[in-house]
Scaffold this active site. Structure first.
Site, PDB file in Angstrom:
ATOM      1  CG  HIS A 162      -2.140  -0.658   1.253  1.00  0.00           C
ATOM      2  ND1 HIS A 162      -2.645  -1.313   2.364  1.00  0.00           N
ATOM      3  CD2 HIS A 162      -3.078  -0.809   0.281  1.00  0.00           C
ATOM      4  CE1 HIS A 162      -3.819  -1.848   2.064  1.00  0.00           C
ATOM      5  NE2 HIS A 162      -4.107  -1.563   0.813  1.00  0.00           N
ATOM      6  CB  CYS A 256      -2.965   0.547   8.647  1.00  0.00           C
ATOM      7  SG  CYS A 256      -1.574   0.263   7.568  1.00  0.00           S
TER       8      CYS A 256
HETATM    9  N1  ARG Z   1      -4.265  -7.033   6.582  1.00  0.00           N
HETATM   10  C1  ARG Z   1      -4.617  -5.809   5.937  1.00  0.00           C
HETATM   11  C2  ARG Z   1      -4.641  -6.003   4.442  1.00  0.00           C
HETATM   12  O1  ARG Z   1      -3.762  -6.670   3.939  1.00  0.00           O
HETATM   13  C3  ARG Z   1      -3.681  -4.708   6.308  1.00  0.00           C
HETATM   14  C4  ARG Z   1      -4.076  -3.377   5.778  1.00  0.00           C
HETATM   15  C5  ARG Z   1      -3.133  -2.311   6.168  1.00  0.00           C
HETATM   16  N2  ARG Z   1      -3.664  -1.043   5.887  1.00  0.00           N
HETATM   17  C6  ARG Z   1      -3.007  -0.046   5.299  1.00  0.00           C
HETATM   18  N3  ARG Z   1      -3.607   1.105   5.207  1.00  0.00           N
HETATM   19  N4  ARG Z   1      -1.825  -0.226   4.770  1.00  0.00           N
HETATM   20  O2  ARG Z   1      -5.508  -5.539   3.757  1.00  0.00           O
END
Ligand code: ARG
Length: 263
Positions: A162, A256
Protein backbone atom coordinates in the site's frame (compact mmCIF):
# COMPACT_ATOMS: atom_id res chain seq x y z
CA UNK A 1 -10.80 4.32 13.93
CA UNK A 2 -12.05 0.84 14.76
CA UNK A 3 -10.90 -1.12 17.82
CA UNK A 4 -9.27 -4.49 16.96
CA UNK A 5 -11.72 -6.49 19.07
CA UNK A 6 -11.95 -9.14 16.35
CA UNK A 7 -8.38 -8.87 15.07
CA UNK A 8 -6.72 -12.17 14.12
CA UNK A 9 -4.59 -13.35 11.21
CA UNK A 10 -6.67 -16.12 9.70
CA UNK A 11 -5.90 -15.41 6.04
CA UNK A 12 -2.80 -13.98 4.38
CA UNK A 13 -3.28 -11.24 1.78
CA UNK A 14 0.02 -9.43 2.17
CA UNK A 15 3.65 -10.40 2.74
CA UNK A 16 3.50 -9.65 6.48
CA UNK A 17 0.61 -11.95 7.32
CA UNK A 18 1.44 -15.48 8.46
CA UNK A 19 -1.51 -17.55 9.66
CA UNK A 20 0.80 -19.81 11.70
CA UNK A 21 1.99 -16.95 13.94
CA UNK A 22 -0.30 -16.51 16.96
CA UNK A 23 -1.95 -13.14 17.58
CA UNK A 24 -2.76 -11.78 21.03
CA UNK A 25 -6.03 -9.99 20.36
CA UNK A 26 -6.33 -8.46 23.82
CA UNK A 27 -2.79 -7.08 23.55
CA UNK A 28 -3.69 -5.70 20.12
CA UNK A 29 -6.66 -3.89 21.72
CA UNK A 30 -4.45 -2.46 24.49
CA UNK A 31 -1.82 -1.25 22.01
CA UNK A 32 -4.51 0.26 19.78
CA UNK A 33 -6.04 2.01 22.80
CA UNK A 34 -2.74 3.78 23.48
CA UNK A 35 -2.70 5.00 19.87
CA UNK A 36 -6.30 6.17 20.20
CA UNK A 37 -5.66 7.98 23.48
CA UNK A 38 -2.50 9.64 22.13
CA UNK A 39 -4.49 11.16 19.29
CA UNK A 40 -7.20 12.36 21.64
CA UNK A 41 -4.56 13.81 23.98
CA UNK A 42 -3.21 15.84 21.06
CA UNK A 43 -6.63 17.43 20.81
CA UNK A 44 -7.87 15.64 17.71
CA UNK A 45 -11.41 14.34 17.45
CA UNK A 46 -11.79 10.60 16.91
CA UNK A 47 -14.91 8.90 15.59
CA UNK A 48 -15.26 5.16 16.12
CA UNK A 49 -16.61 2.39 13.94
CA UNK A 50 -18.04 -0.65 15.74
CA UNK A 51 -15.96 -3.76 14.94
CA UNK A 52 -18.04 -6.28 13.00
CA UNK A 53 -17.63 -10.02 13.57
CA UNK A 54 -15.91 -11.88 10.73
CA UNK A 55 -13.95 -8.80 9.60
CA UNK A 56 -10.62 -9.10 11.43
CA UNK A 57 -8.93 -6.40 9.34
CA UNK A 58 -11.53 -3.73 10.17
CA UNK A 59 -9.01 -2.20 12.56
CA UNK A 60 -7.23 -0.96 9.43
CA UNK A 61 -9.81 1.78 9.00
CA UNK A 62 -7.66 3.74 6.55
CA UNK A 63 -8.66 1.36 3.79
CA UNK A 64 -12.39 2.10 3.90
CA UNK A 65 -12.56 5.40 1.99
CA UNK A 66 -10.68 8.56 1.00
CA UNK A 67 -12.10 12.01 1.66
CA UNK A 68 -11.12 15.48 0.48
CA UNK A 69 -13.05 18.63 1.43
CA UNK A 70 -16.28 16.86 2.32
CA UNK A 71 -16.32 14.53 -0.68
CA UNK A 72 -15.76 10.84 0.00
CA UNK A 73 -14.49 8.44 -2.62
CA UNK A 74 -15.52 4.99 -1.42
CA UNK A 75 -13.34 1.89 -1.31
CA UNK A 76 -13.70 -1.35 -3.20
CA UNK A 77 -11.43 -3.99 -1.74
CA UNK A 78 -9.10 -6.21 -3.78
CA UNK A 79 -9.79 -9.33 -1.70
CA UNK A 80 -13.15 -10.87 -0.85
CA UNK A 81 -12.13 -11.30 2.81
CA UNK A 82 -12.37 -7.53 3.28
CA UNK A 83 -15.01 -6.51 0.75
CA UNK A 84 -17.83 -6.18 3.31
CA UNK A 85 -15.92 -3.39 5.07
CA UNK A 86 -16.66 -0.90 2.29
CA UNK A 87 -20.40 -0.71 3.03
CA UNK A 88 -19.74 -0.12 6.73
CA UNK A 89 -17.56 2.88 5.93
CA UNK A 90 -20.11 4.12 3.43
CA UNK A 91 -22.86 3.92 6.05
CA UNK A 92 -20.67 5.91 8.45
CA UNK A 93 -20.37 8.82 6.02
CA UNK A 94 -24.00 8.65 4.95
CA UNK A 95 -25.26 8.80 8.52
CA UNK A 96 -22.52 10.90 10.13
CA UNK A 97 -24.62 14.03 10.08
CA UNK A 98 -21.87 16.10 8.54
CA UNK A 99 -22.38 17.13 4.97
CA UNK A 100 -20.40 14.34 3.34
CA UNK A 101 -21.00 13.64 -0.32
CA UNK A 102 -20.29 9.98 -1.00
CA UNK A 103 -19.10 8.87 -4.44
CA UNK A 104 -19.31 5.12 -5.02
CA UNK A 105 -16.34 3.60 -6.81
CA UNK A 106 -16.41 1.23 -9.75
CA UNK A 107 -12.65 0.57 -9.72
CA UNK A 108 -10.84 -1.44 -7.07
CA UNK A 109 -9.19 0.83 -4.54
CA UNK A 110 -8.30 0.61 -0.87
CA UNK A 111 -8.95 4.14 0.29
CA UNK A 112 -6.22 5.87 2.24
CA UNK A 113 -4.10 2.76 2.00
CA UNK A 114 -3.28 3.92 -1.52
CA UNK A 115 -4.34 7.59 -1.53
CA UNK A 116 -2.93 10.51 0.37
CA UNK A 117 -3.70 14.23 0.21
CA UNK A 118 -1.44 17.26 0.50
CA UNK A 119 -3.65 20.35 0.82
CA UNK A 120 -0.71 22.75 0.54
CA UNK A 121 1.07 21.23 -2.46
CA UNK A 122 0.14 22.85 -5.77
CA UNK A 123 -3.19 23.97 -4.35
CA UNK A 124 -4.13 20.44 -3.26
CA UNK A 125 -2.51 17.31 -4.63
CA UNK A 126 -3.50 13.66 -4.33
CA UNK A 127 -0.81 10.98 -4.44
CA UNK A 128 -2.00 7.52 -5.39
CA UNK A 129 -0.33 4.12 -5.37
CA UNK A 130 -0.92 1.11 -7.62
CA UNK A 131 0.76 -2.18 -8.28
CA UNK A 132 -0.64 -4.48 -5.60
CA UNK A 133 -4.07 -3.39 -4.39
CA UNK A 134 -5.56 -0.30 -6.00
CA UNK A 135 -6.32 -0.42 -9.71
CA UNK A 136 -4.87 2.52 -11.73
CA UNK A 137 -8.41 3.10 -13.06
CA UNK A 138 -9.32 4.23 -9.54
CA UNK A 139 -6.81 7.06 -9.80
CA UNK A 140 -8.70 8.73 -12.65
CA UNK A 141 -11.98 7.95 -10.90
CA UNK A 142 -10.71 9.65 -7.74
CA UNK A 143 -9.60 12.68 -9.74
CA UNK A 144 -13.09 13.02 -11.24
CA UNK A 145 -14.77 12.46 -7.87
CA UNK A 146 -12.57 14.80 -5.87
CA UNK A 147 -11.54 17.43 -8.43
CA UNK A 148 -7.88 17.41 -7.46
CA UNK A 149 -4.92 16.31 -9.56
CA UNK A 150 -3.91 12.73 -8.88
CA UNK A 151 -0.30 11.65 -9.31
CA UNK A 152 0.03 7.91 -9.93
CA UNK A 153 2.93 6.14 -8.28
CA UNK A 154 3.95 2.59 -9.07
CA UNK A 155 4.68 0.37 -6.07
CA UNK A 156 7.04 -2.48 -6.96
CA UNK A 157 8.02 -4.16 -3.66
CA UNK A 158 5.42 -6.57 -2.22
CA UNK A 159 6.49 -5.72 1.34
CA UNK A 160 5.20 -2.22 0.67
CA UNK A 161 1.92 -3.16 -0.94
CA UNK A 162 0.00 0.00 0.00
CA UNK A 163 1.22 3.55 -0.61
CA UNK A 164 0.91 4.27 3.11
CA UNK A 165 3.54 1.66 3.94
CA UNK A 166 6.14 3.59 1.91
CA UNK A 167 5.08 7.24 1.93
CA UNK A 168 3.36 9.67 4.27
CA UNK A 169 2.53 13.34 4.31
CA UNK A 170 4.63 14.91 7.04
CA UNK A 171 2.84 18.26 6.78
CA UNK A 172 0.45 19.99 4.37
CA UNK A 173 2.97 20.18 1.54
CA UNK A 174 5.77 17.73 2.10
CA UNK A 175 6.24 13.98 2.24
CA UNK A 176 8.52 11.35 3.70
CA UNK A 177 9.08 8.21 1.62
CA UNK A 178 11.25 5.18 0.97
CA UNK A 179 12.38 5.37 -2.68
CA UNK A 180 13.03 1.63 -3.11
CA UNK A 181 9.31 0.90 -2.81
CA UNK A 182 8.67 2.74 -6.09
CA UNK A 183 9.56 2.20 -9.74
CA UNK A 184 12.45 4.31 -11.02
CA UNK A 185 10.07 6.57 -12.93
CA UNK A 186 7.89 7.07 -9.87
CA UNK A 187 11.00 7.91 -7.85
CA UNK A 188 11.82 10.57 -10.45
CA UNK A 189 8.27 11.95 -10.17
CA UNK A 190 8.55 12.13 -6.40
CA UNK A 191 11.90 13.90 -6.43
CA UNK A 192 10.62 16.38 -9.02
CA UNK A 193 7.47 17.18 -7.03
CA UNK A 194 9.08 17.08 -3.58
CA UNK A 195 12.69 18.27 -3.73
CA UNK A 196 12.60 18.81 0.03
CA UNK A 197 11.12 15.42 0.92
CA UNK A 198 12.51 13.43 3.82
CA UNK A 199 14.04 10.37 2.23
CA UNK A 200 13.79 7.30 4.46
CA UNK A 201 15.77 4.07 4.52
CA UNK A 202 14.69 0.51 3.90
CA UNK A 203 15.11 -0.14 7.64
CA UNK A 204 12.68 2.71 8.42
CA UNK A 205 10.15 1.21 6.01
CA UNK A 206 10.64 -2.32 7.36
CA UNK A 207 9.97 -1.01 10.88
CA UNK A 208 6.68 0.40 9.50
CA UNK A 209 8.04 3.86 10.33
CA UNK A 210 6.55 5.39 7.21
CA UNK A 211 3.08 4.22 8.19
CA UNK A 212 2.88 7.37 10.30
CA UNK A 213 0.36 10.07 10.98
CA UNK A 214 1.45 13.67 11.32
CA UNK A 215 -0.55 16.79 12.10
CA UNK A 216 2.34 18.90 10.85
CA UNK A 217 3.97 19.14 14.25
CA UNK A 218 3.26 15.89 16.12
CA UNK A 219 4.18 12.63 14.45
CA UNK A 220 2.74 9.33 15.68
CA UNK A 221 4.82 6.43 14.50
CA UNK A 222 5.54 2.78 15.15
CA UNK A 223 7.78 2.40 18.22
CA UNK A 224 10.20 0.15 16.34
CA UNK A 225 11.24 3.18 14.26
CA UNK A 226 13.44 4.78 16.90
CA UNK A 227 16.10 5.86 14.42
CA UNK A 228 13.57 7.60 12.21
CA UNK A 229 12.00 9.19 15.28
CA UNK A 230 15.36 10.66 16.30
CA UNK A 231 15.82 12.05 12.81
CA UNK A 232 12.37 13.64 12.82
CA UNK A 233 13.09 15.15 16.26
CA UNK A 234 16.24 16.76 14.85
CA UNK A 235 14.10 18.21 12.05
CA UNK A 236 11.87 19.84 14.65
CA UNK A 237 8.96 17.39 14.88
CA UNK A 238 7.57 16.09 18.13
CA UNK A 239 7.45 12.31 17.80
CA UNK A 240 5.15 9.96 19.69
CA UNK A 241 6.22 6.32 19.42
CA UNK A 242 3.39 3.80 19.61
CA UNK A 243 3.86 0.08 20.24
CA UNK A 244 1.75 -1.77 17.66
CA UNK A 245 3.54 -5.11 17.41
CA UNK A 246 0.36 -7.20 17.23
CA UNK A 247 -1.15 -5.23 14.37
CA UNK A 248 2.13 -5.45 12.45
CA UNK A 249 1.32 -9.16 12.12
CA UNK A 250 -1.58 -8.05 9.93
CA UNK A 251 0.69 -5.83 7.85
CA UNK A 252 -0.25 -2.50 9.34
CA UNK A 253 0.64 0.16 11.87
CA UNK A 254 -0.33 3.70 12.89
CA UNK A 255 -1.58 5.12 9.60
CA UNK A 256 -3.49 1.97 8.65
CA UNK A 257 -5.58 2.38 11.81
CA UNK A 258 -6.69 5.91 10.96
CA UNK A 259 -9.02 7.16 8.26
CA UNK A 260 -8.57 10.90 8.16
CA UNK A 261 -11.86 12.79 8.00
CA UNK A 262 -11.29 15.78 5.72
CA UNK A 263 -14.65 17.43 6.13
N1 ARG B 1 -4.26 -7.03 6.58
C1 ARG B 1 -4.62 -5.81 5.94
C2 ARG B 1 -4.64 -6.00 4.44
O1 ARG B 1 -3.76 -6.67 3.94
C3 ARG B 1 -3.68 -4.71 6.31
C4 ARG B 1 -4.08 -3.38 5.78
C5 ARG B 1 -3.13 -2.31 6.17
N2 ARG B 1 -3.66 -1.04 5.89
C6 ARG B 1 -3.01 -0.05 5.30
N3 ARG B 1 -3.61 1.10 5.21
N4 ARG B 1 -1.83 -0.23 4.77
O2 ARG B 1 -5.51 -5.54 3.76
Amino acid sequence: MCPPKNFVVEYAINAWMDTTVPVDTSLAVKQWQVLHDSIVDLGHEVRLLAPAPGLPDMVFAANGAFSVDGVVYGARFRFSQRSAEAAIHRAFYETAGASWRFVAPTAINEGEGDFTYLPGAHGGLILAGYGFRTDPAAHTEAQEALGRPVVSLHLIDPRFYHLDTALASIDDENVIYYPGAFSESSQAVLSQLFPDAIVATEADAMAFGLNLVSDGRNVLLNAESSELARRLERLGYHTIPVELGELKKGGGSVKCCIAELRA
